[in-house]
Scaffold this active site. Sequence first.
Site, PDB file in Angstrom:
ATOM      1  N   GLU A   1       9.124  -1.878   7.045  1.00  0.00           N
ATOM      2  CA  GLU A   1       9.292  -1.330   8.399  1.00  0.00           C
ATOM      3  C   GLU A   1      10.652  -1.687   8.987  1.00  0.00           C
ATOM      4  O   GLU A   1      11.270  -0.878   9.682  1.00  0.00           O
ATOM      5  CB  GLU A   1       8.167  -1.832   9.300  1.00  0.00           C
ATOM      6  CG  GLU A   1       6.809  -1.195   9.026  1.00  0.00           C
ATOM      7  CD  GLU A   1       6.110  -1.772   7.809  1.00  0.00           C
ATOM      8  OE1 GLU A   1       5.167  -1.138   7.295  1.00  0.00           O
ATOM      9  OE2 GLU A   1       6.526  -2.866   7.365  1.00  0.00           O
TER      10      GLU A   1
ATOM     11  N   HIS B   1      -5.345  -1.937  12.284  1.00  0.00           N
ATOM     12  CA  HIS B   1      -5.225  -0.486  12.350  1.00  0.00           C
ATOM     13  C   HIS B   1      -5.773   0.042  13.678  1.00  0.00           C
ATOM     14  O   HIS B   1      -6.323   1.139  13.736  1.00  0.00           O
ATOM     15  CB  HIS B   1      -5.956   0.180  11.176  1.00  0.00           C
ATOM     16  CG  HIS B   1      -5.378  -0.161   9.839  1.00  0.00           C
ATOM     17  ND1 HIS B   1      -5.719  -1.306   9.173  1.00  0.00           N
ATOM     18  CD2 HIS B   1      -4.460   0.478   9.067  1.00  0.00           C
ATOM     19  CE1 HIS B   1      -5.047  -1.356   8.028  1.00  0.00           C
ATOM     20  NE2 HIS B   1      -4.282  -0.280   7.942  1.00  0.00           N
TER      21      HIS B   1
END
Length: 404
Positions: free
Chosen positions: A137, A207
């Site tokens: 990321e 998540h």
Amino acid sequence: MISSNSISKIFRISKQSRILQAPNLANGFKKYSTIFDTSAAPINGMDVGVAHTNLLLKSIASVRNNSELKQLGVSEGPTKKMNMCQSINNAIRTSMATDDKAVVFGEDVAFGGVFRCTVNLAEDFGRERVFNTPLTEQGIAGFGIGVAAAGHTAIAEIQFADYIFPAFDQIVNEAAKYRYRSGGEFDVGGLTIRTPCSAIGHGALYHSQSPEAYFSHTPGLKIVVPRSPIQAKGLLLASIRDKNPVLFFEPKILYRSTVEQVPEEDYMLPLSKAEIVKPGNDITILGYGSQIYVLENAIQLIERDMPGVTCELIDLRTILPWDVETVVESVNKTGKLVISHEAPITSGFGAEIAAEISKRCFTKLESPINRICGADTPFPLIFERFYVPDIVRCYEGIKETLQY
């Protein structure tokens, strides 16, 4: 580390919320469900969830009559039935077709992405413009900054908002400050970072998070959260074309649960402009993203159980910079404000809204500003329905504020 006492407290609070003061709700609570299960039986005769919302423009006639789309000149044009995933794909496709410097990159985006938001883009625009990245990321954000600094339009994807934190330094210390530290000589205004966020029913710790407040403390960024397919297309196109780096948080539970007749033409919705999705006179209710539908249901219960009361519902849409004026005008009219978001209550963006409205509307407020938010715990799995600010919690919070 979260203690067992904190989890027990959440359970007790949720259990207590089942004992409602309104008799007609108490009897129906056993059939209650949140937006995570739109097939569940209604609360005492009322259909709940996104499947039954009045806020989506599901018909061509509703598109034709929408004032915002009229102002943009796209209400009379052709439309296509799309869910939010498809409208995001359409927005990216429109951007790439009109800007040959636009590139799309991220983990697995070349084959369509885990949610299929970038499906067929690589085939249609070439793998030089739509390509996968390594699982890093920080690298995705850093590469996007470099691409944007070189004059390209960088459309990056972080696969889940929960994993944006390794990129925090690049976003906060590089992207947000690039123009300022160069005295306006350079910028990375062509950078947009898309990322799925918020609860989905089974996402648990990694998540399900809503990290918008972490970034809202950073001058130089813009933060956007759409609630529907039409909103997603217009706001994403505006974000991609805005001359500032933008974080575009997409509530993933809405990817396929929201469906609208989306204008096929190119259009942009204004950033930093909230929308009054339901007018009212007695209380202002403020939210964004998927929480708007929970608030809609809570308002329906309130207006059914408290005849004569009307609630004004505002979708903030842009978190940073947020539309202070629209909220101030509404609160000055109603005298009451309830703010709701999924993120934890402590230092959530609702706290910033409450502080600013308290200052600007102090003499008009008739009750304390109420925040109905996620708990100050990690996002749980089996206790998710106790964690999120569901219909019942929002109902109770709105009722408490009205009766103050």
